[in-house]
Every structure is written in C-alpha cells, then in structure tokens.
Design a protein around this motif. Structure first.
Motif, mmCIF file in Angstrom:
data_model
loop_
_atom_site.group_PDB
_atom_site.id
_atom_site.type_symbol
_atom_site.label_atom_id
_atom_site.label_comp_id
_atom_site.label_asym_id
_atom_site.label_seq_id
_atom_site.Cartn_x
_atom_site.Cartn_y
_atom_site.Cartn_z
ATOM 1 N N GLN A 104 0.846 -1.133 0.112
ATOM 2 C CA GLN A 104 -0.071 0.078 0.083
ATOM 3 C C GLN A 104 0.988 1.337 -0.023
ATOM 4 N N ILE A 105 2.189 1.081 -0.367
ATOM 5 C CA ILE A 105 2.857 2.110 -0.090
ATOM 6 C C ILE A 105 2.608 3.555 -1.021
ATOM 7 N N GLY A 106 2.347 3.139 -2.307
ATOM 8 C CA GLY A 106 1.886 4.064 -3.164
ATOM 9 C C GLY A 106 0.707 4.875 -2.904
ATOM 10 N N PRO A 107 -0.414 4.166 -2.574
ATOM 11 C CA PRO A 107 -1.615 4.933 -2.297
ATOM 12 C C PRO A 107 -1.550 5.497 -0.667
ATOM 13 N N LEU A 108 -0.581 5.015 0.030
ATOM 14 C CA LEU A 108 -0.407 5.460 1.319
ATOM 15 C C LEU A 108 0.359 7.122 1.222
ATOM 16 N N LEU A 109 1.225 7.086 0.242
ATOM 17 C CA LEU A 109 2.085 8.419 0.040
ATOM 18 C C LEU A 109 1.138 9.340 -0.434
ATOM 19 N N GLU A 110 0.193 8.772 -1.367
ATOM 20 C CA GLU A 110 -0.594 9.743 -1.931
ATOM 21 C C GLU A 110 -1.668 10.276 -0.922
ATOM 22 N N THR A 111 -2.058 9.421 -0.024
ATOM 23 C CA THR A 111 -3.151 10.097 0.880
ATOM 24 C C THR A 111 -2.327 10.895 2.049
ATOM 25 N N THR A 123 9.844 13.651 1.468
ATOM 26 C CA THR A 123 11.408 12.806 1.409
ATOM 27 C C THR A 123 12.051 12.994 0.206
ATOM 28 N N ASN A 124 13.157 12.827 0.169
ATOM 29 C CA ASN A 124 13.978 12.825 -1.055
ATOM 30 C C ASN A 124 14.140 11.227 -1.436
ATOM 31 N N LEU A 125 13.733 10.319 -0.815
ATOM 32 C CA LEU A 125 13.768 8.718 -1.413
ATOM 33 C C LEU A 125 12.504 8.801 -2.214
ATOM 34 N N THR A 126 12.551 8.064 -3.401
ATOM 35 C CA THR A 126 11.601 7.754 -4.128
ATOM 36 C C THR A 126 10.647 6.648 -3.604
ATOM 37 N N PRO A 127 9.422 6.467 -4.041
ATOM 38 C CA PRO A 127 8.679 5.236 -3.564
ATOM 39 C C PRO A 127 9.449 3.972 -3.813
ATOM 40 N N GLU A 128 9.986 3.679 -4.866
ATOM 41 C CA GLU A 128 10.844 2.622 -5.082
ATOM 42 C C GLU A 128 11.739 2.302 -4.074
ATOM 43 N N GLN A 129 12.561 3.317 -3.553
ATOM 44 C CA GLN A 129 13.537 3.239 -2.758
ATOM 45 C C GLN A 129 13.005 3.025 -1.453
ATOM 46 N N LEU A 130 11.682 3.438 -0.949
ATOM 47 C CA LEU A 130 11.278 3.318 0.288
ATOM 48 C C LEU A 130 10.724 1.628 0.263
ATOM 49 N N ILE A 131 10.446 1.205 -0.730
ATOM 50 C CA ILE A 131 10.213 -0.198 -0.980
ATOM 51 C C ILE A 131 11.569 -1.081 -0.728
ATOM 52 N N GLN A 132 12.581 -0.801 -1.372
ATOM 53 C CA GLN A 132 13.755 -1.268 -1.233
ATOM 54 C C GLN A 132 14.320 -1.170 -0.045
ATOM 55 N N LEU A 133 14.219 -0.171 0.818
ATOM 56 C CA LEU A 133 14.642 0.322 2.125
ATOM 57 C C LEU A 133 13.780 -0.816 3.089
ATOM 58 N N ALA A 134 12.473 -0.920 2.882
ATOM 59 C CA ALA A 134 11.737 -1.940 3.629
ATOM 60 C C ALA A 134 12.379 -3.326 3.410
ATOM 61 N N ASN A 135 12.460 -3.660 2.120
ATOM 62 C CA ASN A 135 13.084 -5.130 1.852
ATOM 63 C C ASN A 135 14.455 -5.423 2.637
ATOM 64 N N LEU A 136 15.326 -4.168 2.655
ATOM 65 C CA LEU A 136 16.622 -4.078 3.296
ATOM 66 C C LEU A 136 16.184 -4.541 4.659
ATOM 67 N N GLY A 137 15.501 -3.814 5.299
ATOM 68 C CA GLY A 137 15.294 -3.849 6.732
ATOM 69 C C GLY A 137 14.672 -5.034 7.065
ATOM 70 N N ALA A 138 13.991 -5.760 6.300
ATOM 71 C CA ALA A 138 13.642 -7.160 6.556
ATOM 72 C C ALA A 138 14.605 -8.028 6.763
ATOM 73 N N GLN A 139 15.607 -7.839 6.358
ATOM 74 C CA GLN A 139 16.832 -8.872 6.322
ATOM 75 C C GLN A 139 17.948 -8.516 7.564
ATOM 76 N N ILE A 140 17.534 -7.550 8.326
ATOM 77 C CA ILE A 140 18.381 -7.009 9.500
ATOM 78 C C ILE A 140 17.889 -7.713 10.873
ATOM 79 N N ASP A 141 18.908 -8.532 11.594
ATOM 80 C CA ASP A 141 18.504 -9.204 12.664
ATOM 81 C C ASP A 141 18.392 -8.122 13.609
ATOM 82 N N PRO A 142 17.318 -8.238 14.521
ATOM 83 C CA PRO A 142 17.008 -7.434 15.602
ATOM 84 C C PRO A 142 18.226 -7.164 16.509
#
Length: 380
Positions: free
Chosen positions: A241-248, A255-274
């Motif tokens: 929902q990141i696209g509609p969320l940003l529009e809302t 931000t100076n991150l693109t929506p695609e970079q935000l998604i990539q960042l989320a993907n990277l975050g999912a790979q980091i051990d707490p």
C-alpha cells in the motif's frame, strides 16, 4: 552570533512534533525486526553497498499557523546494507549547535525553520541535514519529514498500539491545537493508544527528565509499532500500500527517497537481525545546561565534544570497522562569538576544555573577555 527566530505567538513550550517521524521510521526501518526467512520475492533489493544515513524529522506544524516550522527533535538512522546492521540516534530538540551557512548558533530545532524562512537551497530539510552533518561529522544522504497529522493517520492505519506506561502522566498544561491547553492524564500500566493518544504520549515532557523522557517515550512507540506489525503480520500489506499511502499523506510527508527506494529500504530492513540494531540517545551526562543570552533567553544544552565523538563512533559502529574507517577526523578548533554573560570558565565547561587552553589559543593574559569578541576554542 546567536539566532532566535521570531516568536510567532505566545504558546506553551511543549513541542508539537515529538514522535512525528517515529511511525514512518518504524514502517521503513524497524520492520527489520519482523522475523522473515527471506525477503518478499516481489520486492527489489537495495542496490548500494555503502553505509547510508537517514534523518527523520518531525515538524512543529499547527493548523492555526502558516509556518515555517521547527523540528524540535530529530532521529538519525544509519544503515549498513552489507553487514545488515543499523543504529538509531535520538537528538534532543534543545541541543545548542552552530547552523552552517549562516554562521549563527542556536538550538538544533531552528535549522529547519531558518532553511524555510531564508530560502536555503532545498529548504528546511536540507539545512537540517547540513546542521546535523556539520555538528556530528556524519554525512546525511536522505531525509523523511512528517507532521503530527500524518503520525496520527499512520498509527490509526495499523489499528493503534499497546504501550506500557511506567508512571502516571498528569499534564494539565498539555497544549491543544491552538494556543490553549488540553489536559492529559494517562494511568500507569498497559494502555491501548490510537493515533491521537500515542502522539500525546510521545510528545509530553511532563515528567522528571523532560525531553530525555520524551525520547524514551518515542522509542517505546517505535517498538510498539514494530510489535503490532509483527504480531498481525502486516508487513506485506503495508508494503503493497505504499503508493496509495504516500498519496493519502500528501504534503504531510516529504522525503528525497523515491517510492521505489522506500520499498527497497523496507526490503533491506526485513533482512536485518534485531540484535544488529543499536538504539542510542544523547543523555543528560553528555551535555551541559546553558542559558542562551537571546531575547527572550533560551534554556539549551551544550553538547560535550568528547561525548559527541563517542556517539558518532557508536552510531557508525567504528569499533568493528576496518582500520581505514576507524580513525575519527582530527578535531578542529571552533570559533565562538562571545555573548553577554560568557566567561572563560563557562566557555571551558561548555566546550569541555580548560581555561588555560582557551587562554593559550587566544594569547590572553587575563580572564577578561567582552561581548562580540571572537575566540578560538581548541579541541578537547
């Protein structure tokens, strides 16, 4: 020289911004704590290999005012995409720093205000990034900026959060949306909070340690968001929902991150051990209380240079870095424009040096200094 932005209206001193960057930071950075065996197959990978740093800004925006806005506190997130590690630093709003480009001193929360008011290239976010970079010697690559309306929307989007309140909060002077008060009472114990109450909890400083307690509340809200996302398995839905969320969110979020970079960042975050995420805060022992001789006078916090270098090392994980990156830059002398009420003794305490060192650096033979005099402050 010091800078004291024009006071727009008399108002309570309690910040409106606190925690505004919290939720987006949680959705983007702290989803790292969600247990996943592999990143979602539909998401692209973060392409870079260099450590990058993101400044999270919560702006002091009110519906009854037109701006510019202050960022009364900031969070700095540093991510190493190769080591899959991250650090998050909370910076107090009252930290007294030099604002680059304008040769002025002021609270760090005024950098965004000055940038917007003075037409700094890139506006308030750009000058806020420059101020943090200049004073912490940490390059800032990206920023995320939220106002309190966006914060409430995002908390409500996930159905609220559960937070343990360790002491009763009774704040009769909590500010309303204008220039009055909206008394706040939160009992101790577990509390379910919607966006409105979570924002109040994150921004109140009506406790013993004031701003430092607010930083703890802010981090509690982040972890509560993480728990909600993990337990309800919301991550795939939120990313989708990141696209509609940003529009809302519209102008409430920038931000100076693109929506695609935000998604990539989320993907990277999912790979980091707490276990590889470190939480850092500038604590009272790392600062000296200071009354700035502005009009009106401002209570501020002078950061101790030696402590800032330790914070920088922790955030960038320099202890475990390769030898080529473990050496901190050689500290450089600072210039201080003497203000009314300054003494050599107060300056020595503020900058963490000795009176003798200041005298030697400036060829002084007496303790006498005067307002408007420019002094060289040697590194500690």
């Amino acid at each position: 020289m010091t800078f004291n932005p024009e006071v727009r209206q008399p108002r309570p001193s309690f910040g409106w911004w606190i925690g505004l960057a919290v939720l987006l930071g949680a959705l983007v950075l702290l989803i790292a704590r969600a247990p996943q065996t592999s990143p979602p197959a539909t998401l692209t990978q973060w392409s870079g290999t260099e450590r990058f740093n993101i400044l999270l800004l919560g702006i002091d925006e009110r519906t009854v005012e037109t701006g510019p806005w202050r960022t009364d506190t900031l969070m700095l997130a540093s991510i190493d995409p190769v080591k899959r590690s991250a650090g998050v630093l909370s910076i107090p709003r009252d930290l007294w720093v030099r604002i680059p480009g304008y040769e002025v001193e002021g609270k760090i929360n005024t950098a965004h205000f000055i940038g917007e008011a003075q037409g700094y290239p890139g506006g308030g976010p750009a000058l806020a990034m420059a101020a943090v970079q200049f004073n912490f010697d940490i390059p800032i690559h990206y920023y995320l900026r939220l106002n309190f309306g966006a914060f409430e929307q995002l908390i409500d989007l996930i159905g609220g959060v559960d937070i343990y309140v360790d002491q009763v909060i009774d704040n009769p002077l909590y500010p309303d949306a204008g220039f009055g008060y909206d008394p706040l009472y939160i009992p101790a114990g577990w509390q379910h909070m919607d966006g409105r109450l979570a924002l109040k909890y994150a921004r109140t400083r009506h406790t013993a340690l004031g701003d430092f307690d607010r930083i703890q509340h802010q981090q509690q809200v982040i972890l509560a968001v993480r728990d909600k996302i993990v337990q309800a398995e919301m991550l795939p839905t939120l990313i989708g929902q990141i696209g509609p969320l940003l529009e809302t969110l519209g102008d409430s979020f920038k931000t100076n991150l693109t929506p695609e970079q935000l998604i990539q960042l989320a993907n990277l975050g999912a790979q980091i051990d707490p276990e590889n995420i470190e939480w850092i805060a500038i604590e009272p022992s790392m600062t000296t209380a200071f009354l700035a001789q502005t009009e009106p006078p401002q209570a501020a916090l002078i950061p101790l240079p030696a402590e800032l270098r330790k914070v920088r090392a922790r955030l960038l994980n320099l202890a475990n870095a390769t030898p080529s990156t473990t050496v901190l830059p050689t500290p450089q002398p600072a210039l201080h424009l003497v203000q009314p009420g300054d003494t050599l003794f107060s300056l020595a305490q503020r900058y963490g040096v000795t009176v003798e060192a200041i005298m030697n650096a400036n060829d002084l033979t007496t303790f006498d200094i005067y307002a408007g005099q420019e002094l060289v402050i040697p590194p500690p």
